[in-house]
Design a protein around this motif. Structure first.
Motif, PDB file in Angstrom:
ATOM      1  N   CYS A  35      12.001  -3.350  -9.635  1.00 37.65           N
ATOM      2  CA  CYS A  35      10.641  -2.938  -9.389  1.00 37.65           C
ATOM      3  C   CYS A  35       9.681  -4.025  -8.652  1.00 37.65           C
ATOM      4  O   CYS A  35       8.735  -4.444  -9.277  1.00 37.65           O
ATOM      5  N   GLN A  36      10.331  -4.908  -7.958  1.00 36.35           N
ATOM      6  CA  GLN A  36       9.655  -5.833  -7.175  1.00 36.35           C
ATOM      7  C   GLN A  36       8.653  -5.331  -6.163  1.00 36.35           C
ATOM      8  O   GLN A  36       9.015  -4.302  -5.479  1.00 36.35           O
ATOM      9  N   PHE A  37       7.456  -5.974  -5.919  1.00 32.25           N
ATOM     10  CA  PHE A  37       6.684  -5.802  -5.081  1.00 32.25           C
ATOM     11  C   PHE A  37       5.956  -7.166  -4.602  1.00 32.25           C
ATOM     12  O   PHE A  37       5.150  -7.776  -5.389  1.00 32.25           O
ATOM     13  N   ASP A  74      -2.128  -0.870 -12.815  1.00 32.33           N
ATOM     14  CA  ASP A  74      -3.461  -0.058 -12.435  1.00 32.33           C
ATOM     15  C   ASP A  74      -3.071   1.190 -12.034  1.00 32.33           C
ATOM     16  O   ASP A  74      -3.838   2.084 -11.396  1.00 32.33           O
ATOM     17  N   TYR A  75      -1.666   1.917 -12.463  1.00 28.95           N
ATOM     18  CA  TYR A  75      -1.487   3.009 -11.957  1.00 28.95           C
ATOM     19  C   TYR A  75      -1.154   3.338 -10.639  1.00 28.95           C
ATOM     20  O   TYR A  75      -1.386   4.222 -10.005  1.00 28.95           O
ATOM     21  N   LYS A  76      -0.505   2.231  -9.736  1.00 29.06           N
ATOM     22  CA  LYS A  76      -0.408   2.375  -8.351  1.00 29.06           C
ATOM     23  C   LYS A  76       1.155   2.330  -8.420  1.00 29.06           C
ATOM     24  O   LYS A  76       1.709   1.635  -9.051  1.00 29.06           O
ATOM     25  N   PHE A  77       1.680   3.369  -7.720  1.00 31.61           N
ATOM     26  CA  PHE A  77       2.914   3.590  -7.659  1.00 31.61           C
ATOM     27  C   PHE A  77       3.665   3.244  -6.106  1.00 31.61           C
ATOM     28  O   PHE A  77       2.794   3.212  -5.367  1.00 31.61           O
ATOM     29  N   ARG A  85      17.052  -5.690  -0.188  1.00 30.33           N
ATOM     30  CA  ARG A  85      15.804  -4.861  -0.861  1.00 30.33           C
ATOM     31  C   ARG A  85      14.713  -4.445  -0.029  1.00 30.33           C
ATOM     32  O   ARG A  85      14.422  -5.326   1.245  1.00 30.33           O
ATOM     33  N   CYS A  86      14.068  -3.440  -0.341  1.00 29.10           N
ATOM     34  CA  CYS A  86      12.754  -3.386   0.435  1.00 29.10           C
ATOM     35  C   CYS A  86      11.947  -2.530  -0.528  1.00 29.10           C
ATOM     36  O   CYS A  86      12.474  -2.011  -1.396  1.00 29.10           O
ATOM     37  N   TRP A  87      10.565  -2.426  -0.184  1.00 31.33           N
ATOM     38  CA  TRP A  87       9.597  -1.692  -1.174  1.00 31.33           C
ATOM     39  C   TRP A  87       8.373  -1.018   0.033  1.00 31.33           C
ATOM     40  O   TRP A  87       8.174  -1.547   0.885  1.00 31.33           O
ATOM     41  N   THR A  88       7.944   0.275  -0.551  1.00 30.27           N
ATOM     42  CA  THR A  88       6.885   0.702   0.228  1.00 30.27           C
ATOM     43  C   THR A  88       5.476   0.214  -0.179  1.00 30.27           C
ATOM     44  O   THR A  88       5.387  -0.502  -1.271  1.00 30.27           O
ATOM     45  N   PRO A  89       4.448   0.648   0.483  1.00 31.73           N
ATOM     46  CA  PRO A  89       3.174   0.324  -0.153  1.00 31.73           C
ATOM     47  C   PRO A  89       2.877   0.954  -1.411  1.00 31.73           C
ATOM     48  O   PRO A  89       3.415   1.860  -1.670  1.00 31.73           O
ATOM     49  N   LYS A  90       1.984   0.379  -2.106  1.00 33.26           N
ATOM     50  CA  LYS A  90       1.453   1.254  -3.311  1.00 33.26           C
ATOM     51  C   LYS A  90       0.615   2.273  -2.991  1.00 33.26           C
ATOM     52  O   LYS A  90      -0.363   1.951  -2.124  1.00 33.26           O
ATOM     53  N   LEU A  91       0.499   3.303  -3.607  1.00 35.82           N
ATOM     54  CA  LEU A  91      -0.565   4.330  -3.658  1.00 35.82           C
ATOM     55  C   LEU A  91      -0.934   4.644  -4.928  1.00 35.82           C
ATOM     56  O   LEU A  91      -0.114   4.678  -6.086  1.00 35.82           O
ATOM     57  N   THR A  92      -2.334   4.880  -5.016  1.00 36.06           N
ATOM     58  CA  THR A  92      -2.856   5.245  -6.315  1.00 36.06           C
ATOM     59  C   THR A  92      -2.389   6.277  -6.972  1.00 36.06           C
ATOM     60  O   THR A  92      -1.897   7.428  -6.489  1.00 36.06           O
ATOM     61  N   GLY A 106      -4.469  12.457 -12.596  1.00 34.51           N
ATOM     62  CA  GLY A 106      -3.446  13.230 -13.321  1.00 34.51           C
ATOM     63  C   GLY A 106      -2.786  14.713 -12.152  1.00 34.51           C
ATOM     64  O   GLY A 106      -1.825  15.068 -12.507  1.00 34.51           O
ATOM     65  N   ALA A 107      -3.502  14.976 -10.997  1.00 34.19           N
ATOM     66  CA  ALA A 107      -2.998  15.718 -10.086  1.00 34.19           C
ATOM     67  C   ALA A 107      -1.861  15.144  -9.256  1.00 34.19           C
ATOM     68  O   ALA A 107      -1.343  16.108  -8.433  1.00 34.19           O
ATOM     69  N   TYR A 108      -1.738  13.905  -9.296  1.00 37.09           N
ATOM     70  CA  TYR A 108      -0.537  13.651  -8.234  1.00 37.09           C
ATOM     71  C   TYR A 108       0.901  13.650  -8.943  1.00 37.09           C
ATOM     72  O   TYR A 108       0.966  13.318  -9.897  1.00 37.09           O
ATOM     73  N   SER A 109       1.892  13.933  -8.071  1.00 40.60           N
ATOM     74  CA  SER A 109       3.363  13.625  -8.775  1.00 40.60           C
ATOM     75  C   SER A 109       3.978  12.712  -7.553  1.00 40.60           C
ATOM     76  O   SER A 109       3.476  12.589  -6.282  1.00 40.60           O
ATOM     77  N   PHE A 110       5.050  12.091  -7.969  1.00 42.50           N
ATOM     78  CA  PHE A 110       5.604  11.107  -7.286  1.00 42.50           C
ATOM     79  C   PHE A 110       7.103  11.208  -7.177  1.00 42.50           C
ATOM     80  O   PHE A 110       7.635  11.703  -8.225  1.00 42.50           O
ATOM     81  N   ARG A 111       7.813  10.902  -6.135  1.00 44.46           N
ATOM     82  CA  ARG A 111       9.366  10.682  -6.037  1.00 44.46           C
ATOM     83  C   ARG A 111       9.697   9.833  -4.887  1.00 44.46           C
ATOM     84  O   ARG A 111       8.913   9.555  -4.054  1.00 44.46           O
TER      85      ARG A 111
END
Length: 159
Positions: free
Chosen positions: A36-38, A69-72, A120-127, A131-136
């Motif tokens: 989980c590097q950023f 901060d619950y950014k994914f 390695r690479c990482w995407t931008p962070k999204l908030t 509780g209405a958000y889901s992530f994959r």
């Protein structure tokens, strides 16, 4: 006799300094790479899956990550540096009420696709505070000559 001891001690110091300065091999660096590097920080691994070829061989891992901060974000970590004819990418999906949004490593805030000799690479962070958000997250490698997907992996959907 005194000069001999100083010369031996000086030679030993040079050998030790050289050993400390020499870079580790790519394999060792990849194996010891944290999850989980950023940038220069690291987050919590929410979910992960192997990135595999059709023959079942794993080439790395796709990780769905979050910070305090619950950014994914999505993080692709490959076992070996890519060769000259392959690139890698992570894509994260954030869905709210059936309206998906996708970001990849090349999106603004990401660090760019995995290029030859990289792992390695990482995407931008999204908030993700609501509780209405889901992530994959999905990770893949692709042939730069044919555009064919060579390996693929996907995390489960969270929340």
């Amino acid at each position: 006799m005194k000069n001999t001891i100083v010369k031996v001690a000086t030679s030993a110091a040079v050998v030790i300094a050289a050993a400390v300065v020499l870079p580790a091999s790519a394999d060792a660096a990849t194996q010891s790479a944290p999850n989980c590097q950023f940038g220069n920080t690291y987050g919590v691994r929410v979910d992960h899956a192997k990135v595999v070829a059709d023959n079942g061989v794993s080439v790395g891992e796709i990780q769905l990550c979050r910070d305090s901060d619950y950014k994914f974000w999505g993080f692709l970590l490959l076992n070996q540096p890519l060769n000259a004819s392959t690139y890698g990418d992570a894509v994260m999906e954030r869905d709210r009420d059936g309206l998906p949004e996708f970001v990849g490593c090349e999106s603004a805030g990401g660090n760019g696709i995995v290029l030859p000799n990289q792992t390695r690479c990482w995407t931008p962070k999204l908030t993700g505070l609501s509780g209405a958000y889901s992530f994959r997250a999905e990770g893949s490698t692709t042939s730069s000559h044919t555009g064919a997907t060579l390996t693929y992996g996907s995390t489960g959907t969270t929340r």
